[in-house]
Design a protein around this motif. Structure first.
Motif, PDB file in Angstrom:
ATOM      1  N   TYR A 106       0.794  -1.227   0.000  1.00 15.28           N
ATOM      2  CA  TYR A 106       0.000   0.000   0.000  1.00 15.28           C
ATOM      3  C   TYR A 106       0.831   1.285   0.000  1.00 15.28           C
ATOM      4  O   TYR A 106       0.468   2.243  -0.698  1.00 15.28           O
ATOM      5  CB  TYR A 106      -0.968  -0.005   1.187  1.00 15.28           C
ATOM      6  CG  TYR A 106      -1.933   1.167   1.189  1.00 15.28           C
ATOM      7  CD1 TYR A 106      -3.016   1.195   0.316  1.00 15.28           C
ATOM      8  CD2 TYR A 106      -1.757   2.239   2.062  1.00 15.28           C
ATOM      9  CE1 TYR A 106      -3.902   2.267   0.314  1.00 15.28           C
ATOM     10  CE2 TYR A 106      -2.624   3.306   2.061  1.00 15.28           C
ATOM     11  CZ  TYR A 106      -3.695   3.317   1.187  1.00 15.28           C
ATOM     12  OH  TYR A 106      -4.564   4.385   1.182  1.00 15.28           O
ATOM     13  N   PRO A 107       1.946   1.375   0.724  1.00 17.14           N
ATOM     14  CA  PRO A 107       2.712   2.630   0.701  1.00 17.14           C
ATOM     15  C   PRO A 107       3.189   3.035  -0.692  1.00 17.14           C
ATOM     16  O   PRO A 107       3.424   4.220  -0.949  1.00 17.14           O
ATOM     17  CB  PRO A 107       3.908   2.326   1.626  1.00 17.14           C
ATOM     18  CG  PRO A 107       3.397   1.292   2.558  1.00 17.14           C
ATOM     19  CD  PRO A 107       2.502   0.427   1.719  1.00 17.14           C
ATOM     20  N   PHE A 108       3.325   2.064  -1.610  1.00 17.50           N
ATOM     21  CA  PHE A 108       3.797   2.360  -2.957  1.00 17.50           C
ATOM     22  C   PHE A 108       2.700   2.167  -4.001  1.00 17.50           C
ATOM     23  O   PHE A 108       2.933   2.388  -5.194  1.00 17.50           O
ATOM     24  CB  PHE A 108       5.011   1.478  -3.277  1.00 17.50           C
ATOM     25  CG  PHE A 108       6.103   1.620  -2.255  1.00 17.50           C
ATOM     26  CD1 PHE A 108       6.991   2.681  -2.323  1.00 17.50           C
ATOM     27  CD2 PHE A 108       6.211   0.729  -1.202  1.00 17.50           C
ATOM     28  CE1 PHE A 108       7.979   2.838  -1.360  1.00 17.50           C
ATOM     29  CE2 PHE A 108       7.204   0.881  -0.236  1.00 17.50           C
ATOM     30  CZ  PHE A 108       8.091   1.940  -0.310  1.00 17.50           C
ATOM     31  N   SER A 109       1.519   1.772  -3.551  1.00 14.42           N
ATOM     32  CA  SER A 109       0.319   1.685  -4.401  1.00 14.42           C
ATOM     33  C   SER A 109      -0.879   2.119  -3.556  1.00 14.42           C
ATOM     34  O   SER A 109      -1.782   1.320  -3.296  1.00 14.42           O
ATOM     35  CB  SER A 109       0.127   0.248  -4.913  1.00 14.42           C
ATOM     36  OG  SER A 109       1.231  -0.199  -5.656  1.00 14.42           O
ATOM     37  N   PRO A 110      -0.900   3.379  -3.123  1.00 15.52           N
ATOM     38  CA  PRO A 110      -1.904   3.817  -2.139  1.00 15.52           C
ATOM     39  C   PRO A 110      -3.263   4.130  -2.769  1.00 15.52           C
ATOM     40  O   PRO A 110      -3.735   5.263  -2.715  1.00 15.52           O
ATOM     41  CB  PRO A 110      -1.248   5.063  -1.533  1.00 15.52           C
ATOM     42  CG  PRO A 110      -0.440   5.630  -2.662  1.00 15.52           C
ATOM     43  CD  PRO A 110       0.045   4.453  -3.457  1.00 15.52           C
ATOM     44  N   ILE A 111      -3.900   3.109  -3.301  1.00 15.66           N
ATOM     45  CA  ILE A 111      -5.176   3.319  -3.992  1.00 15.66           C
ATOM     46  C   ILE A 111      -6.313   2.577  -3.284  1.00 15.66           C
ATOM     47  O   ILE A 111      -7.320   3.174  -2.913  1.00 15.66           O
ATOM     48  CB  ILE A 111      -5.104   2.832  -5.463  1.00 15.66           C
ATOM     49  CG1 ILE A 111      -3.774   3.235  -6.113  1.00 15.66           C
ATOM     50  CG2 ILE A 111      -6.298   3.354  -6.241  1.00 15.66           C
ATOM     51  CD1 ILE A 111      -3.520   4.703  -6.210  1.00 15.66           C
ATOM     52  N   ILE A 112      -6.138   1.269  -3.078  1.00 16.88           N
ATOM     53  CA  ILE A 112      -7.183   0.433  -2.476  1.00 16.88           C
ATOM     54  C   ILE A 112      -6.812   0.163  -1.029  1.00 16.88           C
ATOM     55  O   ILE A 112      -5.786  -0.471  -0.743  1.00 16.88           O
ATOM     56  CB  ILE A 112      -7.345  -0.897  -3.239  1.00 16.88           C
ATOM     57  CG1 ILE A 112      -7.545  -0.630  -4.736  1.00 16.88           C
ATOM     58  CG2 ILE A 112      -8.521  -1.689  -2.671  1.00 16.88           C
ATOM     59  CD1 ILE A 112      -8.791   0.150  -5.073  1.00 16.88           C
ATOM     60  N   THR A 113      -7.646   0.615  -0.091  1.00 16.00           N
ATOM     61  CA  THR A 113      -7.359   0.457   1.333  1.00 16.00           C
ATOM     62  C   THR A 113      -7.683  -0.959   1.800  1.00 16.00           C
ATOM     63  O   THR A 113      -8.324  -1.737   1.083  1.00 16.00           O
ATOM     64  CB  THR A 113      -8.178   1.453   2.159  1.00 16.00           C
ATOM     65  OG1 THR A 113      -9.577   1.134   2.025  1.00 16.00           O
ATOM     66  CG2 THR A 113      -7.940   2.880   1.681  1.00 16.00           C
ATOM     67  N   ASP A 114      -7.262  -1.277   3.036  1.00 11.33           N
ATOM     68  CA  ASP A 114      -7.551  -2.608   3.573  1.00 11.33           C
ATOM     69  C   ASP A 114      -9.051  -2.821   3.751  1.00 11.33           C
ATOM     70  O   ASP A 114      -9.556  -3.941   3.579  1.00 11.33           O
ATOM     71  CB  ASP A 114      -6.805  -2.827   4.891  1.00 11.33           C
ATOM     72  CG  ASP A 114      -7.082  -1.722   5.901  1.00 11.33           C
ATOM     73  OD1 ASP A 114      -7.671  -0.687   5.542  1.00 11.33           O
ATOM     74  OD2 ASP A 114      -6.699  -1.897   7.077  1.00 11.33           O
ATOM     75  N   THR A 115      -9.787  -1.754   4.063  1.00 12.65           N
ATOM     76  CA  THR A 115     -11.248  -1.875   4.182  1.00 12.65           C
ATOM     77  C   THR A 115     -11.862  -2.266   2.845  1.00 12.65           C
ATOM     78  O   THR A 115     -12.763  -3.128   2.788  1.00 12.65           O
ATOM     79  CB  THR A 115     -11.861  -0.545   4.666  1.00 12.65           C
ATOM     80  OG1 THR A 115     -11.286  -0.198   5.927  1.00 12.65           O
ATOM     81  CG2 THR A 115     -13.369  -0.664   4.811  1.00 12.65           C
TER      82      THR A 115
END
Length: 485
Positions: A106-115
């Motif tokens: 996620y830090p390098f693909s911050p688009i889809i969150t864990d939720t």
């Protein structure tokens, strides 16, 4: 010997026999293939007798009207289904990867969150788009964390590469086909990006290129590059689409350098906006700052850089190299990066050193280097200075921090170490002490590069060939014996 055209076939097919035309007797003869007819052979002599022959046009009409063309053709699957087959992996397995996903992906693909990932997991048995994304999310998370994964976390008797390949296959086969009326989504675009990342790690570069271009096509259809489209969205969705655009921009610039392919995306009109809600959902201030630094770094691979890299390097001038060197040698950048996490620093520092190496190579291509240049990027031994700087940085962080960056990191490190090895081999020999330090740096870099699980055989062999030359040429230097062969 008789020519093939003079040989008679033992039996003509039913359609050719009734039409009284030449048949080649194959499983589906040439005549039926040409007219798209059902090709059958029957032992019913009365059906094949002359008195039962029909006019040729009648036979063609009969065989084409409502008759299947092949008795073995597989029926088409419906484009939609009320319920997809249940995955062989339990839902809990996908959910268990979320902490690693938020830490390393996620830090390098911050688009889809864990939720949002959890939502897709809950929908994957009934909706194709969500299922395809979950398979791709699982594959990319395994790929970037496999260095720290034990075999016990995998399914029985399955290597990580095999499992990633299978997950990619499931993702591709599960996706809804692109048909008339198709509209892309952010989720579908991120599925393509994750497939691209895994394909590159597996050495499937053409496949990676294809899926990156698919993601780029989707964001263009969505109008992510148009201010008029984004203005109608709330700040959370607008910022997310901006980050998606920059993600594709970064990946395309990297592939352009590594595989000499043209680029299609210009820089976006603005950096991703800061959104308080996104911070609550997982995009902390540190991730936002690090992501902005990555964007700024790849913006230095501008149109002129790409054009000179993949085009006519005779147009590279000393003044252009000096200007680009000043961009890369920014003291404020070093200060800002020092406040980021170790994982972010590793990516940014290695990327900067990689770009400095590229700039030096372009200067070398146009014979602009000298032993006493005023600009470091024009100095003959500049890669050796980068080697020492990079070694000092890498000794301060864990090797796993480097490896979790995957195929992009190994590509950058390979470019750097290959260039350093070339300089050691070809520049005039220095003192024994200087030569020992240079080779010692290469030995250190060798340990970093060869530890990557996804180092391709060809890249490894090229590197080992250079190590053999160094060992032979500097056999009197003790440390050279530590180079792999």
């Amino acid at each position: 010997m008789a020519s093939p055209t003079s040989q008679r076939v033992p039996k003509a097919c039913d359609a050719c026999n009734r039409r009284k035309v030449r048949c080649n007797g194959q499983h589906r003869c040439q005549q039926c293939e040409h007219l798209d007819l059902l090709c059958t052979y029957t032992e019913n002599h009365s059906a094949r007798s002359r008195k039962h022959a029909l006019r040729r046009g009648t036979v063609i009409s009969k065989y084409k009207s409502g008759t299947p063309k092949s008795t073995t053709r597989t029926p088409l699957l419906p484009l939609t289904t009320s319920r997809l087959p249940t995955s062989r992996l339990p839902t809990s397995y996908f959910s268990s990867l979320l902490p690693d996903y938020m830490t390393y992906v996620y830090p390098f693909s911050p688009i889809i969150t864990d939720t949002e990932v959890r939502h897709s997991i809950s929908k994957m048995d009934t909706e194709r788009e969500h299922a395809a994304f979950v398979y791709a999310f699982t594959a990319v998370t395994l790929d970037l964390t496999r260095a720290s994964q034990s075999q016990s976390t995998l399914t029985p008797s399955t290597s990580t590469s095999t499992q990633i390949t299978e997950l990619l296959r499931q993702s591709v086969e599960t996706q809804q086909p692109l048909v008339i009326g198709f509209r892309p989504s952010i989720l579908r675009a991120m599925t393509s990006i994750f497939i691209q990342m895994c394909a590159m790690s597996l050495g499937q570069y053409d496949l990676g290129f294809f899926y990156l271009r698919e993601a780029i096509s989707m964001i263009q259809i969505l109008g992510v590059d148009k201010a008029s489209t984004l203005s109608d969205l709330d700040i959370t969705e607008r910022a997310r689409r901006q980050r998606l655009y920059w993600q594709c921009f970064i990946h395309e610039r990297f592939m352009s350098i590594v595989y000499f392919s043209p680029v299609t995306l210009p820089p976006h009109a603005q950096f991703p906006e800061e959104d308080p809600l996104s911070v609550e959902l997982g995009l902390g201030s540190g991730i936002q700052q690090g992501w902005t630094q990555v964007i700024k770094t790849f913006c230095m691979l501008d149109a002129s850089f790409i054009s000179l890299w993949i085009g006519d390097r005779s147009r590279v001038t000393a003044s252009w190299v000096e200007a680009k060197h000043r961009e890369l040698d920014d003291a404020l950048w070093e200060l800002e990066v020092s406040t980021l996490s170790e994982l972010q620093q590793a990516d940014l520092v290695v990327t900067r050193q990689w770009m400095r190496t590229l700039l030096w190579q372009m200067a070398m291509s146009n014979c602009l280097l000298s032993s006493h240049a005023s600009c470091p990027s024009l100095e003959l031994e500049m890669p050796l200075q980068l080697s020492s700087q990079l070694r000092r940085f890498l000794t301060k962080i864990s090797q796993n921090t480097i490896r979790v960056h995957g195929s992009s990191m190994i590509s950058k490190l390979l470019e750097i170490i290959n260039t350093i090895a070339d300089v050691v081999i070809h520049v005039p020999q220095a003192t024994r002490e200087e030569t020992t330090c240079r080779i010692d740096d290469i030995v250190f870099m060798q340990g970093v590069v060869l530890s990557f699980h996804n180092l391709q055989v060809m890249s490894k062999n090229i590197l080992l060939d250079k190590f053999r030359v160094i060992r032979a040429r500097f056999s009197h230097i003790e440390v050279a014996s530590q180079l792999a062969v």
